[in-house]
Scaffold this motif. Structure first.
Motif, PDB file in Angstrom:
ATOM      1  N   ASP A  19       0.687  -1.281  -0.178  1.00 24.51           N
ATOM      2  CA  ASP A  19      -0.141  -0.274  -0.123  1.00 24.51           C
ATOM      3  C   ASP A  19       0.722   1.336   0.242  1.00 24.51           C
ATOM      4  OD1 ASP A  19      -2.500  -1.420  -0.194  1.00 24.51           O
ATOM      5  OD2 ASP A  19      -3.269  -1.283   2.182  1.00 24.51           O
ATOM      6  N   ARG A  20       2.117   1.002   0.705  1.00 21.90           N
ATOM      7  CA  ARG A  20       2.254   2.453   1.471  1.00 21.90           C
ATOM      8  C   ARG A  20       3.592   2.746  -0.347  1.00 21.90           C
ATOM      9  NH1 ARG A  20       4.681   3.656   6.981  1.00 21.90           N
ATOM     10  NH2 ARG A  20       5.062   5.838   5.871  1.00 21.90           N
ATOM     11  N   ILE A  21       4.455   1.718  -1.194  1.00 19.80           N
ATOM     12  CA  ILE A  21       4.848   1.569  -2.545  1.00 19.80           C
ATOM     13  C   ILE A  21       4.026   2.667  -3.273  1.00 19.80           C
ATOM     14  CG2 ILE A  21       6.328   0.568  -3.268  1.00 19.80           C
ATOM     15  CD1 ILE A  21       7.602   1.092  -0.827  1.00 19.80           C
ATOM     16  N   ASN A  22       2.521   2.005  -2.997  1.00 13.89           N
ATOM     17  CA  ASN A  22       2.310   2.499  -4.748  1.00 13.89           C
ATOM     18  C   ASN A  22       1.601   3.927  -4.025  1.00 13.89           C
ATOM     19  OD1 ASN A  22       1.600   0.314  -6.276  1.00 13.89           O
ATOM     20  ND2 ASN A  22       0.796  -1.059  -4.505  1.00 13.89           N
ATOM     21  N   ALA A  23       1.394   4.133  -2.741  1.00  9.27           N
ATOM     22  CA  ALA A  23       1.793   5.322  -2.726  1.00  9.27           C
ATOM     23  C   ALA A  23       2.363   6.699  -3.338  1.00  9.27           C
ATOM     24  CB  ALA A  23       0.906   5.336  -0.925  1.00  9.27           C
ATOM     25  N   TYR A  24       3.696   5.958  -2.599  1.00 10.55           N
ATOM     26  CA  TYR A  24       4.290   6.740  -2.906  1.00 10.55           C
ATOM     27  C   TYR A  24       4.653   6.640  -5.003  1.00 10.55           C
ATOM     28  CZ  TYR A  24       9.560   7.758  -4.103  1.00 10.55           C
ATOM     29  OH  TYR A  24      10.685   8.431  -4.301  1.00 10.55           O
ATOM     30  N   TYR A  25       4.273   5.519  -5.221  1.00 13.62           N
ATOM     31  CA  TYR A  25       4.857   5.856  -6.776  1.00 13.62           C
ATOM     32  C   TYR A  25       4.066   6.713  -7.215  1.00 13.62           C
ATOM     33  CZ  TYR A  25       7.913   1.578  -7.169  1.00 13.62           C
ATOM     34  OH  TYR A  25       9.278   1.385  -6.869  1.00 13.62           O
TER      35      TYR A  25
END
Length: 347
Positions: A182-188
Motif C-alpha cells: 500500500d505505501r510503496i504504491n502510494a509513493y509511486y
C-alpha cells in the motif's frame, strides 16, 4: 526442441560468455592453446567475450557496413557481417534489428554481427520500443555500457532516494507485507503526480504528462508470506526489500531474546543467500553497536569476534560476488531516441 536461431544464439553465448568451472570461457581456452596467434588476433578473440546485445535502429549504410543505433545504450555501432554483402542487402534504413555484436578489435569503432540477427520493419516501431523499454528495465547492464547512462542513473537514483526519504521520513522502513504494498504504491502515485505536474526533476520533456495510473507494485510470493518486510533505499545499493527484516532487527536489539534460534537461522540465511547484499547486515550492525559483537559471537561460536575487526572480512568471505562486482545504479535510464519512439507510439 530449440529452433535453429535460438540454438545458434545459445551456442554463441556458450562460446563467448559462459564461464567454465575454472572461470574461463571457451574463447579464453582457444587463445591459451594457440600460442602462434598474433597479438592482433589474440586481442580480437578476447574482445568477443564482451558482446553488445540490443535492439538497434538502422540509421544508414556505408559500403559493406550498417550504422546502427542501439536503443538501449544510445550508442552508434558501425557493423559488418561475415556472411557477405548480400546478407545486409534487404536491411532498410529506419528498420530495426535484434542482434548481438562483437568488437572487431584492434580496429577502433568496428563491430561484427554474432549469432543470429532478426530484422523488423519500420512499422514494428511500437512493439520494438516497448520491448526495448522492458529490456532496459529488466537488464540495466545493457544500458550501462554507456558511461553517460551510468552517471545519469546515479543522478536519477539520488533524486528518487531523496524523494523517498522525504515522503516516508526515512530511507528505511519495516512494514507488514500489506502495508509495504500500500505505501510503496502510494509513493509511486505521488511521484507520478509530481512528474505529471512538472514538479519532479524526472518529469517528461516538453511538459508532457505521465500516464495517470503507474504500474501496480506487488511483492514477490516470498515477501508476501513474510511476517515483516524491510524496505531500504540505500545510496549505493538502491531500493531493496528484505523478508522478515523485523525479526532480524529484534535479534540485534536483544541477542538473548527467547527463541533466538529462529532469528539466528534467519541471519544465517541473510549471510548465505547470494540474492541478499551485505547492506541489511551492515545497517543493523551500525544501528546496534553495543550488541552486534554478541550477536555474531553467539552465531559463529567465536568468543573473540568483534564487528569492527572481523565484520568486513566475514562479509567478503560470505559474499565475494558483491565485493568483486562493479557497483551500478539501481535506477535504469533510457536514451533520447528510445524516449522519442515511446512518446510517438499510438495511445
Amino acid at each position: 526442441m530449440l529452433d535453429e536461431a535460438t540454438a545458434t544464439n545459445v551456442i554463441d553465448y556458450f562460446l563467448l560468455q559462459y564461464r567454465l568451472p575454472d572461470g574461463n570461457t571457451v574463447a579464453d581456452r582457444f587463445v591459451t592453446r594457440r600460442p602462434a596467434l598474433t597479438d592482433a588476433d589474440r586481442q580480437m578473440v578476447l574482445a568477443w567475450r564482451d558482446p553488445v546485445e540490443g535492439l538497434f535502429e538502422v540509421r544508414g549504410r556505408n559500403g559493406d557496413s550498417l550504422l546502427l543505433l542501439n536503443l538501449l545504450d544510445d550508442l552508434e555501432y558501425c557493423t559488418y557481417t561475415n556472411a557477405g554483402r548480400t546478407a545486409l542487402r534487404r536491411v532498410a534504413k529506419g528498420s530495426f534489428l535484434s542482434a548481438r555484436l562483437v568488437a572487431l578489435a584492434p580496429a577502433p569503432g568496428a563491430w561484427l554481427f554474432s549469432g543470429v540477427m532478426s530484422s523488423y520493419p519500420r512499422s514494428a516501431m511500437p512493439e520494438i520500443a516497448a520491448a526495448a523499454l522492458d529490456l532496459a528495465a529488466g537488464r540495466p547492464g545493457l544500458v550501462f555500457r554507456n558511461p553517460e547512462k551510468v552517471e545519469q542513473g546515479w543522478h536519477s537514483m539520488r533524486e528518487d532516494r531523496a524523494a523517498f526519504a522525504e515522503f516516508f521520513g526515512s530511507d528505511e522502513l519495516i512494514l507488514t507485507p500489506e502495508e509495504a504494498e500500500d505505501r510503496i504504491n502510494a509513493y509511486y502515485r505521488h511521484r507520478q503526480h509530481a512528474a505529471g505536474a512538472g514538479q519532479c526533476p524526472g518529469s517528461p520533456r516538453g511538459g508532457q504528462h505521465a500516464a495517470p495510473n503507474p504500474p501496480l507494485f506487488t511483492l514477490s510470493p516470498e515477501l508476501a508470506e513474510a511476517e515483516t518486510v524491510g524496505v531500504i533505499y540505500d545510496r549505493v545499493d538502491g531500493l531493496n526489500f528484505y523478508a522478515d527484516y523485523g525479526s532480524l532487527r529484534d535479534l540485534f536489539a536483544n541477542p538473548g531474546l527467547p527463541g533466538r534460534k529462529r532469528h539466528q537461522d534467519l541471519l544465517r540465511t541473510y549471510l548465505r543467500e547470494e540474492s541478499i547484499t551485505p547492506l541489511p547486515i551492515r545497517r543493523l550492525a551500525a544501528a546496534h553497536p553495543k550488541t552486534v559483537d554478541t550477536v555474531f559471537r553467539k552465531l559463529l561460536r567465536q568468543p573473540d569476534f568483534t564487528w569492527n575487526e572481523h565484520g568486513d572480512a566475514l562479509l567478503r568471505r560470505r559474499k565475494p560476488w558483491y565485493v568483486e562486482s562493479e557497483q551500478r545504479p539501481g535506477v535504469s535510464v533510457i536514451g533520447d531516441r528510445l524516449s522519442e519512439l515511446l512518446r510517438s507510439r499510438p495511445r
